[in-house]
Each structure stands twice: as C-alpha cells, then as structure tokens.
Write a protein that holds these residues in place. Structure first.
Motif, short mmCIF file in Angstrom:
data_model
loop_
_atom_site.label_atom_id
_atom_site.label_comp_id
_atom_site.label_asym_id
_atom_site.label_seq_id
_atom_site.Cartn_x
_atom_site.Cartn_y
_atom_site.Cartn_z
N MET A 57 -67.55 -14.24 -25.07
CA MET A 57 -68.94 -13.75 -25.01
C MET A 57 -68.99 -12.23 -24.90
SD MET A 57 -71.95 -15.80 -23.20
CE MET A 57 -71.37 -15.78 -21.53
N LYS A 85 -66.80 -10.20 -26.12
CA LYS A 85 -66.20 -9.54 -27.28
C LYS A 85 -67.27 -8.79 -28.05
CE LYS A 85 -61.92 -11.63 -28.77
NZ LYS A 85 -61.31 -12.57 -29.71
N GLY A 86 -66.95 -7.59 -28.42
CA GLY A 86 -67.92 -6.82 -29.17
C GLY A 86 -68.92 -6.13 -28.28
N LEU A 87 -68.92 -6.45 -26.99
CA LEU A 87 -69.87 -5.80 -26.09
C LEU A 87 -69.29 -4.50 -25.55
CD1 LEU A 87 -71.74 -8.32 -23.81
CD2 LEU A 87 -72.65 -6.60 -25.33
N VAL A 96 -74.52 -9.17 -16.46
CA VAL A 96 -75.59 -9.92 -17.13
C VAL A 96 -76.64 -8.96 -17.69
CG1 VAL A 96 -77.45 -11.58 -16.81
CG2 VAL A 96 -75.24 -11.97 -15.73
N MET A 107 -75.41 -7.36 -20.78
CA MET A 107 -75.52 -8.24 -21.93
C MET A 107 -76.96 -8.28 -22.44
SD MET A 107 -73.09 -11.28 -20.59
CE MET A 107 -73.54 -12.46 -21.83
N ILE A 108 -77.90 -8.30 -21.50
CA ILE A 108 -79.31 -8.39 -21.93
C ILE A 108 -79.73 -7.14 -22.69
CG2 ILE A 108 -81.69 -8.49 -21.12
CD1 ILE A 108 -80.75 -10.34 -18.91
N ASN A 156 -78.00 -5.28 -24.44
CA ASN A 156 -77.34 -5.20 -25.74
C ASN A 156 -77.60 -6.40 -26.63
OD1 ASN A 156 -75.68 -2.68 -25.91
ND2 ASN A 156 -75.08 -3.44 -23.91
N SER A 157 -78.49 -7.28 -26.18
CA SER A 157 -78.83 -8.44 -26.99
C SER A 157 -79.95 -8.05 -27.96
CB SER A 157 -79.32 -9.56 -26.07
OG SER A 157 -80.57 -9.18 -25.52
N PRO A 158 -80.27 -8.94 -28.88
CA PRO A 158 -81.42 -8.66 -29.74
C PRO A 158 -82.68 -8.37 -28.92
CG PRO A 158 -80.23 -10.52 -30.58
CD PRO A 158 -79.57 -10.16 -29.29
N PHE A 159 -82.84 -9.09 -27.82
CA PHE A 159 -84.00 -8.81 -26.95
C PHE A 159 -83.99 -7.36 -26.51
CE2 PHE A 159 -85.82 -8.30 -22.76
CZ PHE A 159 -87.05 -8.91 -22.89
N ARG A 191 -82.37 -4.81 -27.84
CA ARG A 191 -82.54 -3.91 -28.98
C ARG A 191 -84.02 -3.71 -29.29
NH1 ARG A 191 -78.05 -3.14 -32.37
NH2 ARG A 191 -76.83 -2.23 -30.73
N ILE A 207 -87.71 -10.14 -15.94
CA ILE A 207 -86.25 -10.06 -15.77
C ILE A 207 -85.90 -8.96 -14.77
CG2 ILE A 207 -84.08 -9.52 -16.91
CD1 ILE A 207 -85.28 -10.74 -19.46
N VAL A 247 -83.52 -4.01 -36.10
CA VAL A 247 -84.54 -4.64 -35.25
C VAL A 247 -85.59 -5.35 -36.08
CG1 VAL A 247 -84.31 -3.22 -33.18
CG2 VAL A 247 -85.83 -2.46 -34.99
N LEU A 302 -83.97 -8.58 -37.07
CA LEU A 302 -83.88 -9.49 -35.92
C LEU A 302 -85.23 -10.12 -35.64
CD1 LEU A 302 -81.61 -7.43 -33.51
CD2 LEU A 302 -81.00 -9.49 -34.75
N LYS A 313 -85.23 -13.70 -33.66
CA LYS A 313 -84.19 -13.62 -32.64
C LYS A 313 -84.62 -12.70 -31.51
CE LYS A 313 -80.12 -14.82 -35.24
NZ LYS A 313 -79.47 -14.35 -36.44
N SER A 314 -85.90 -12.33 -31.48
CA SER A 314 -86.30 -11.29 -30.53
C SER A 314 -86.19 -11.75 -29.08
CB SER A 314 -87.72 -10.81 -30.84
OG SER A 314 -88.61 -11.88 -30.76
N ASN A 330 -83.69 -13.68 -27.99
CA ASN A 330 -82.29 -14.02 -27.72
C ASN A 330 -81.73 -13.02 -26.71
OD1 ASN A 330 -79.51 -14.17 -27.80
ND2 ASN A 330 -79.47 -14.74 -29.96
N LEU A 331 -81.38 -13.53 -25.51
CA LEU A 331 -81.04 -12.61 -24.42
C LEU A 331 -79.56 -12.31 -24.30
CD1 LEU A 331 -83.32 -13.90 -21.54
CD2 LEU A 331 -83.36 -11.66 -22.55
N SER A 348 -76.63 -12.98 -26.77
CA SER A 348 -75.58 -12.68 -27.75
C SER A 348 -75.65 -11.20 -28.12
CB SER A 348 -75.75 -13.55 -28.98
OG SER A 348 -77.10 -13.57 -29.37
N ALA A 365 -76.10 -7.91 -29.86
CA ALA A 365 -76.85 -7.54 -31.06
C ALA A 365 -75.97 -6.86 -32.09
CB ALA A 365 -78.02 -6.63 -30.68
N LYS A 414 -73.39 -7.72 -33.37
CA LYS A 414 -72.75 -8.58 -34.35
C LYS A 414 -73.75 -9.32 -35.24
CE LYS A 414 -68.41 -9.41 -32.55
NZ LYS A 414 -67.38 -10.40 -32.34
#
Lengths: 319, 247
Positions: free
Chosen positions: A1, A3-5, A172, A175-176, A178-181, A183, A212, B99, B102, B107-108, B110-111, B113, B115, B117
């Motif tokens: 999970m 990886k890439g972060l 955590v 991760m948040i 850097n997630s699509p959320f 971004r 959050i 963005v 996404l 996928k907006s 998605n908490l 994974s 981004a 990738k």
C-alpha cells in the motif's frame, strides 16, 4: 500500500526516526520524555489542522474545539462510565468527527474568511457550554486525576503509546493527502470555481475533509489526556486555535511535516521561555511578525523551496 | 445537442443577456461573436451553471439543465475552458489534468490509494495531444500565459466532454500560439469528434474554422447561420462589422 507513496530515502529516514524515538526514553530524564510526548500530541494536532488548512485551503480558525471535544469525551467516558477504556478511545475521535460534521454542515456554505468567522463563533459556543456546565464537565476547573488505564499510565508508557498512535495517524493522513481525495482537495484549495467546473462537488468535499481533520484532532485530544491526566476548557479556547494555526504557518503549511515541525518549535519555546517569563505570548507575537516578513512559506516550506525549487513562483491568492 | 432558448440574466438591473438563442448540433464547431460586453462570457457561464439564469431554457441532449450546479452539468458532458486563466496554480501541469480525470472517473472520494499511480496513461495522452507533455512536471503557476491557456483546454478535456466550450481560447496569445490553438481546436473536432462552442474576437479566424456562427449584441442574439448568411446580414454589418471592415 505504501509503494509509490514515499521514496527509499524518506523511508529510511522514517525508520531511523522511529528507532531513535523508541530508544530515547532509556536515556532521557522523565521531564524530557513527558516533553516529547507533548510534542507528538501537539504535532499531530497541528498536522490534522493542516489537512484542511494547507491542503484544503479552508480557513479553519477553531480547530481546538475538536481537540477539546476529543479530550473531554475520552475523560468523561473514563470517569462516568464503566465501559472498557477501549470504547473511550474509539468514542473520542468519533465525537470530534460528529461535532466537525455538525459545524461543517453549517459553515461550509460560507467561503474563506466567513467560514472561519462562523466557525469561531460556533466553536466558542461549545467552549462556553463546557466552561459553564459545572455538574458535567467540571466547568472552568476542568477534570483532574482521570483514571488512565494502568497499561499506559506511566510517563514512559504514555510516551510509547503517544508515539505509536501519532505515527500511525501521520501515516494515514499522509496517505489521505496523497490519495485522489487529497489531490482534488488541493485543487479546491487552488481554485474552487474551477474544481466545480471539472465536476467536483466542492462543498461535500470540504465537509468530508473537515470531518477527517476533526477526527484526527480528536485523536490528538485523547492522547493529550493520556499524557497529562487532566482536561480543562482552555484546550478548546479560541486563542489556542490561533496557536495551532501559527504552528502550521511557522512550519510551512504547504508541506506535510511542516506543521509538526512548527508544533515542536512552539512547544519547545513555550517550555523554555516559560521558565523565564510569564509573557510567553509576547514572544509568540514577535515570532509571528518575523515569520510573515521573512518566511511566508514557513520554515520547512523555505527549505523545500531552496532545495527542490518546486514552488518557484510566489502564488498570489485571489481575493 | 445543445439548445438555448430565450435565456435571460441581469445583474442589479443591468441586462447582461436579454434574449440569447443558440442551437448546437453534434460534431459542429460553433462560434459566438459580438462586441465587448455583448454577453458572450455570461452566456457561457449560464450554460455551464456558474451563473443562474433569470429566465429561459437550456436543453442538453433533450434535457433541461437550467439551474443545475456546475459540477452536475460537467458530469453530463459539458466542459468549460475559462477566458481568464483559471487553473490550479500550485499543482503541476500533470496534476492539473489528472484531477479532472480523477473526478471524471468518480475517484474523488477514494481516500487511500496513492494518486501518483492513477490515471497516468489518460493524463499523458491529453498532455501529448495538446503539446504540454514536456512541461508535465512544472508547477502550473510558473507557466507562460500561452501555455496556461492551453492547459485550460487540457483540464477541460480531462472530463471527456461531448461538448467543449471555450471562452476566448486565443485571448492574449501571440500569433504563433493562436494558430497552434486553432490547429488544436480543429484537431479535437476532427479526431475526437468533439462538438466545440467558442467565442472569439478575431473575425478571420472565426470565419475560417466555424461551421456556424451566432452573433450577439447587447445581450441579444441577432442571427445564427453560416458565414455567408452572417456576412450578408445588414444588422450584423451595422452592429459589428462596421460597414465592410473586417475587424
């Protein structure tokens, strides 16, 4: 999970720090262990604020409320109920998140400064209730001698507990963001109008972000109780919110670890200067002024700029 | 595809758009022209939901979309590229387009994974298409104005629109940049089959690439038709072309 972060360099850095902090209590006097625990708690709090402030661009002016609500929920659960402490740990951040949701539902309708103003008034309302409700919250005396479960009650045990929870929370949160959320949250920070035009429900996104952040603020609150063993209304007074805000700005609010660094600096200064003078806020004021003039991007922001050249152009906020 | 009927909008008593009518068919390039203050930008913002009209109807694929918020209209397949550069300043060029993709891929929320990738291929495709691939890692706020205008279009493409609305895509561009943008518009229309609605000041350019032209003046639609019809219309000549002159 993961990886890439993060890259290998920061990973070894992270491992190094973890080991350092894990063996630290064996060498340090008790006061310093307590002191480091306090830095972790405050650092976690500042980082949670920065999720909405630096990544979401929301003027969250009263973040301390969520910290205080978490701390009070935890303390009251331990004192007033016979439930296992586990439930108190779970309930506290959730209570903060719920308060965040309620305040958020009212506040996200407004933008920018108005959002912050309304949040200050709603938050002060929560503070006033806690401050006045003697029979339940202990009023301005707060609650002391909270029965912390013995497994984490000693200074060094509290230290380890705080460290591990803080580390997990930071991972955590990392991760948040850097997630699509995360971004898209940053996209909203840069330009809400455009975000709406690419199909993002901006208000909903901001609300979720706020919930959050409140959740992690609540975790910081419980950790504070574990370290300190008491709660008092000052935890959610608005001046403390400003202090957290300053931590974020000082450390660098466009970096992930900046607020943590800012928190360490402020907590250290407060402890050190507190020995010599009562007028600690005077020093804080001077720091703030110097910060605005010389390090508008914060300490960590300054160094990332210097070494990565990533934020080359000064970004002018509209309005 | 898009059908605008008697659209109206006033700001504090000033009628910015008083009677706009427009028909856009699938696959066409449509230009809206008119003097400054004719209400072109307002019209575009009304269509995309950034402003709420006082009156009138906008049908997109047979459905009335008036009153919907911008993010919903975007999901229906209309993308707007703004006149004033409106990008995500602190993000890289790559992230700017990412963005949008996404968001399009839902996928907006998605908490967890990373981004980093996601949507790489799609993003690079668009950047290559508009010619910004070399600058993918630059912070978008540091780009030149011309590149930012292109990035505007790239972001709008990220939502895979069926109808792309460009508000003065060439405003403030050098002649070379302008012709590159024109090529891009033609290519998007031809290769991707995009329907494109745009407004523009440069007459030669409008007459060169638009299948159909709508002329606005003082918030009203004067005429919509092909270039010959527009050129011959006396009202247009009086209002805009200034009696034969091309500018």
């Amino acid at each position: 999970m993961f990886k890439g972060l993060i890259n290998r360099f920061s990973f070894s850095f992270l491992i190094g720090f973890t080991i350092l902090f894990l063996i630290l209590p064996h060498f340090l006097p008790r006061f310093y262990i307590y002191f480091f625990s306090l830095i972790f708690v405050t650092g976690l709090l500042a980082t949670s604020l920065n999720m909405v402030l630096g990544y979401g661009g929301m003027y969250q002016f009263h973040h301390a409320v969520f910290y205080g609500v978490g701390a009070y929920t935890f303390a009251l659960m331990l004192i007033k109920t016979n439930l296992s402490p586990i439930f108190a740990f779970i309930a506290a951040p959730i209570a903060s998140a719920i308060i965040g949701l309620i305040m958020g539902l009212i506040c996200v309708r407004l933008s920018k400064l108005y959002f912050g103003m309304l949040q200050i008034s709603l938050g002060s309302l929560v503070w006033a209730i806690v401050f006045r409700w003697y029979s339940f919250t202990g009023g301005d005396n707060g609650i002391h001698g909270i029965p912390i479960p013995s497994i984490i009650s000693s200074t060094s045990k509290a230290y380890y507990f705080t460290f591990i929870i803080t580390l997990i929370s930071l991972i955590v949160m990392y991760m948040i963001v850097n997630s699509p959320f995360g971004r898209i949250f940053q996209a909203i920070r840069d330009n809400p109008e455009r975000s709406e035009a690419i199909g993002v429900n901006v208000k909903r996104h901001q609300l979720i972000g706020l919930v959050i952040a409140a959740f992690f603020g609540g975790i910081a609150g419980t950790l504070f109780v574990v370290v300190e063993g008491s709660v008092f209304p000052d935890l959610m007074f608005w001046t403390f919110s400003l202090e957290i805000l300053i931590m974020c700005l000082l450390g660098g609010w466009f970096t992930f670890l900046g607020p943590f660094l800012g928190a360490s600096i402020i907590v250290t200064l407060r402890t050190v200067i507190g020995i010599y003078t009562e007028y600690w806020t005077l020093v804080l004021g001077i720091i703030l002024m110097l910060l605005i003039f010389f390090l508008p991007e914060g300490v960590l922001g300054y160094f990332t700029e210097k070494y990565k050249g990533r934020f080359k152009t000064p970004i002018v906020n509209k309005e | 595809m898009l059908h605008v009927e008697t659209l109206q909008k006033s700001f504090d008593g000033f009628m910015a758009v008083s009677d706009a009518n427009l028909i856009v068919n699938k696959g066409e390039i449509i230009a809206v022209i008119g003097p400054n203050g004719a209400g072109k930008t307002t019209l575009f913002k009304l269509i995309t939901g950034h402003l709420k009209p006082d009156n009138g109807k906008v049908y997109f694929k047979g459905e009335n979309i008036v009153g919907l918020p911008p993010y919903k209209i975007c999901k229906k397949g209309i993308s707007l590229s703004f006149q004033i550069v409106n990008i995500f300043n602190r993000l890289t060029v790559f992230e700017n387009v990412q963005v949008a993709i996404l968001s399009y891929q839902k996928k907006s929320l998605n908490l967890f994974s990373p981004a980093k990738k996601l949507a790489i291929k799609e993003t690079n495709e668009i950047l290559e298409n508009v010619g910004l691939i070399d600058k993918a890692d630059n912070i978008s706020g540091s780009l030149s104005h011309g590149d930012q205008k292109v990035l505007e279009i790239a972001i709008a493409l990220g939502n895979h629109p069926e109808l792309l609305i460009l508000d003065e895509p060439t405003a403030g561009l050098s002649p070379e940049e302008t012709s590159a943008t024109i090529e891009l518009i033609k290519r998007l229309n031809k290769d991707l089959g995009l329907t494109i609605l745009f407004c523009e000041h440069d007459m030669d350019l409008v007459f060169a690439i638009a299948d159909n032209i709508m002329v606005m003046q003082l918030g009203k639609t004067i005429i919509q038709g092909n270039s010959d019809e527009v050129r011959c219309n006396t009202e247009v000549q009086e209002a805009y072309l200034g009696g034969g002159s091309d500018t």
